[in-house]
Design a protein around this motif. Sequence first.
Motif, PDB file in Angstrom:
ATOM      1  N   TYR A 166       0.847  -1.184   0.001  1.00 42.01           N
ATOM      2  CA  TYR A 166       0.006  -0.098  -0.041  1.00 42.01           C
ATOM      3  C   TYR A 166       0.798   1.487   0.207  1.00 42.01           C
ATOM      4  O   TYR A 166       0.569   2.139  -0.733  1.00 42.01           O
ATOM      5  N   ASP A 167       1.955   1.260   0.797  1.00 40.49           N
ATOM      6  CA  ASP A 167       2.588   2.386   1.045  1.00 40.49           C
ATOM      7  C   ASP A 167       3.735   2.790  -0.081  1.00 40.49           C
ATOM      8  O   ASP A 167       3.778   3.803  -0.446  1.00 40.49           O
ATOM      9  N   TRP A 168       4.297   1.609  -0.382  1.00 37.67           N
ATOM     10  CA  TRP A 168       5.403   1.727  -1.268  1.00 37.67           C
ATOM     11  C   TRP A 168       5.108   1.405  -2.666  1.00 37.67           C
ATOM     12  O   TRP A 168       5.353   2.227  -3.604  1.00 37.67           O
ATOM     13  N   LEU A 169       4.222   0.364  -3.093  1.00 39.53           N
ATOM     14  CA  LEU A 169       3.893   0.102  -4.165  1.00 39.53           C
ATOM     15  C   LEU A 169       2.424   0.855  -4.553  1.00 39.53           C
ATOM     16  O   LEU A 169       2.130   0.913  -5.823  1.00 39.53           O
ATOM     17  N   HIS A 170       1.974   1.567  -3.717  1.00 48.13           N
ATOM     18  CA  HIS A 170       1.003   2.207  -4.151  1.00 48.13           C
ATOM     19  C   HIS A 170      -0.503   1.437  -4.370  1.00 48.13           C
ATOM     20  O   HIS A 170      -1.154   1.903  -5.379  1.00 48.13           O
TER      21      HIS A 170
END
Length: 354
Positions: A166-170
């Motif tokens: 969620y945070d890195w790969l969006h």
Amino acid sequence: MAYIKFLTQAPTFVHLPHWFITDYMPKSLGGYLKVYIYLFAQSNSPAQPALSLESVAHTLDMLYSEVIQALKYWDKEGVLHFKELSDKQFELDFYLEKPKTVPKETAPKLPLSKTIISQSRPEYRTEEINLYMQDSTSVNELFKIAEQYLGRLLTNTDQKILYSFYDWLHMPFDLIEFLIEYCASNNHTAIHYIEKVAISWVDEGINTVEQAKEKVTLDKRYFKILSALGSSKSTITLAEKKCITRWLTEYQFSLDVILEACKRTVMQTNKPSLNYVDSILISWYDAKVKTLDDVILIDKAYESKKQLSSENKHSSKRPQKMTKFNDIYSHNWNFEELEKLESEYIERKLNGGN
């Protein structure tokens, strides 16, 4: 608190270097660019006090570890100087001249593909994950769903990797849930395997559940075709995917036609030869084949042609049959002499055979 000390003189306006925009910005991640521009602007503000990296992360809606990673990336690219003086003190200096040296070999290299992500996952602290679990019901719900699909309690590593989607790969939460469900349904519950699939999806530009479902359907076709050739591989090479995609898109063959070609390939070669399948499909494509019924018609036409050719060949080698009219060897007979001989033969019989 971690602080950074600016060394750059502060003008009254922000002027990004042209070389940075043309040479470095296009290949950078959005998060990295955000950190660069924000801190560049802050470093150029008059009488700017020292900033804590925690406050920078909060302002940019990023993790502390992401900010550190972004600064290290730009340092290795040679566009700024970032140095850790102590646990809480950092030194930051932006270069206004274009770097003359090649970026350091340790700099993370972006893959030569359409990916827009860094190869290195951020290192999240356990405190960060716990904080996001407290503030976000979506994160908590994601972890609970993951435990159900994976059939186990999540470890700290599991949580960090899942959160990185969620945070890195969006990736949206619904896409992450579908990803976990897809991997678990194929008996792949190892978190690092799931991570590889997640990266490959983002690399291919998949960011919705609908796109993921289309990819899964297409992948099933790929592996069904390979399975028909006797291959039990769980991965597919780029060359194999390119070849099969050509059959499906350029030639526009249905799956059953391709599987028929695979079946014939195995019968003829007894090995999984994509080249042999390709030769069959090219011949069918040239013959305007669209369905299996068309294949049957071609087979019948081929057998008829083969039988006719065989009959013609056999007929040309067969000796000519002789009739009762030409069974006797041909001579130049004197028919008057034959009548005379016949009369003499009759007269002898009448005289007692003498």
